[in-house]
Design a protein around this motif. Structure first.
Motif, PDB file in Angstrom:
ATOM      1  N   GLU A 104      53.641  61.354  65.380  1.00  0.00           N
ATOM      2  CA  GLU A 104      54.177  60.998  66.659  1.00  0.00           C
ATOM      3  C   GLU A 104      55.917  60.803  66.465  1.00  0.00           C
ATOM      4  OE1 GLU A 104      51.892  57.678  67.868  1.00  0.00           O
ATOM      5  OE2 GLU A 104      50.252  58.646  68.611  1.00  0.00           O
ATOM      6  N   LEU A 107      57.442  64.070  66.064  1.00  0.00           N
ATOM      7  CA  LEU A 107      57.553  64.792  67.347  1.00  0.00           C
ATOM      8  C   LEU A 107      58.510  64.002  68.380  1.00  0.00           C
ATOM      9  CD1 LEU A 107      53.598  65.466  67.867  1.00  0.00           C
ATOM     10  CD2 LEU A 107      55.568  67.022  67.233  1.00  0.00           C
ATOM     11  N   ALA A 108      58.529  62.972  68.525  1.00  0.00           N
ATOM     12  CA  ALA A 108      59.611  62.237  69.237  1.00  0.00           C
ATOM     13  C   ALA A 108      61.125  62.475  68.945  1.00  0.00           C
ATOM     14  CB  ALA A 108      59.231  60.645  69.185  1.00  0.00           C
ATOM     15  N   GLY A 110      61.984  65.198  67.385  1.00  0.00           N
ATOM     16  CA  GLY A 110      62.133  66.596  67.674  1.00  0.00           C
ATOM     17  C   GLY A 110      62.469  66.679  69.270  1.00  0.00           C
ATOM     18  N   ARG A 111      61.758  65.930  70.100  1.00  0.00           N
ATOM     19  CA  ARG A 111      62.006  65.864  71.584  1.00  0.00           C
ATOM     20  C   ARG A 111      63.413  65.485  71.816  1.00  0.00           C
ATOM     21  NH1 ARG A 111      56.492  64.496  71.871  1.00  0.00           N
ATOM     22  NH2 ARG A 111      57.098  62.286  71.786  1.00  0.00           N
ATOM     23  N   GLU A 112      63.929  64.410  71.058  1.00  0.00           N
ATOM     24  CA  GLU A 112      65.277  63.716  71.344  1.00  0.00           C
ATOM     25  C   GLU A 112      66.307  64.860  70.778  1.00  0.00           C
ATOM     26  OE1 GLU A 112      65.427  59.837  69.390  1.00  0.00           O
ATOM     27  OE2 GLU A 112      63.779  59.317  70.617  1.00  0.00           O
ATOM     28  N   ASP A 114      66.324  68.057  70.976  1.00  0.00           N
ATOM     29  CA  ASP A 114      66.205  68.973  71.959  1.00  0.00           C
ATOM     30  C   ASP A 114      66.975  68.553  73.287  1.00  0.00           C
ATOM     31  OD1 ASP A 114      64.516  70.531  70.471  1.00  0.00           O
ATOM     32  OD2 ASP A 114      62.767  70.364  71.498  1.00  0.00           O
ATOM     33  N   ARG A 115      66.957  67.287  73.532  1.00  0.00           N
ATOM     34  CA  ARG A 115      67.607  66.769  74.684  1.00  0.00           C
ATOM     35  C   ARG A 115      69.157  66.692  74.668  1.00  0.00           C
ATOM     36  NH1 ARG A 115      63.993  61.831  75.627  1.00  0.00           N
ATOM     37  NH2 ARG A 115      61.983  63.022  75.563  1.00  0.00           N
TER      38      ARG A 115
END
Length: 122
Positions: A104, A107-108, A110-112, A114-115
């Motif tokens: 988790e 993944l978190a 990775g999302r950050e 991407d932003r």
């Protein structure tokens, strides 16, 4: 973390014994009250010999012991091995919960990333 709770071969015997519904039911009955093999056999649509074989599997796994009383063999639970198996499962659960949290987190992160705006093109 998991090592030392229940050895490999011992764990295999315990979980093999617990994999069968009849054997789990026998354990449940013996936990409530020690019973003879013949008394246990009355609860199942199988021969006395088949129930004896189930009890033998439980005995090899050290989940139960038998004591001869006259002509009967009385089955007793051995809570020690059952407790060790439960602790082993708890250890595996903690291990997998830790791994799930790590995934988790990855993944978190990775999302950050991407932003975040791409600063090379500025």
């Amino acid at each position: 973390m998991v090592v030392g709770l229940l050895g490999g071969a011992d764990a295999d015997r315990v979980f093999h014994a617990l994999a069968d519904a009849t054997r789990r039911d026998i354990l449940t009955r013996v936990i409530r009250e020690e019973q003879s093999v013949s008394a246990l056999a009355r609860h199942y649509p199988m021969s006395l010999t088949a129930v004896q074989k189930h009890v033998s599997v439980l005995e090899r796994a050290a989940l139960v012991t038998k004591e001869r009383r006259g002509r009967e063999q009385v089955v007793h639970i051995d809570v020690t091995v059952l407790s060790r198996a439960a602790r082993l499962l708890d250890a595996y659960e903690q291990l997998w919960r830790h791994r799930a949290r790590s995934i988790e987190q990855i993944l978190a992160e990775g999302r950050e990333s991407d932003r975040e705006p791409d600063r090379e093109g500025e």
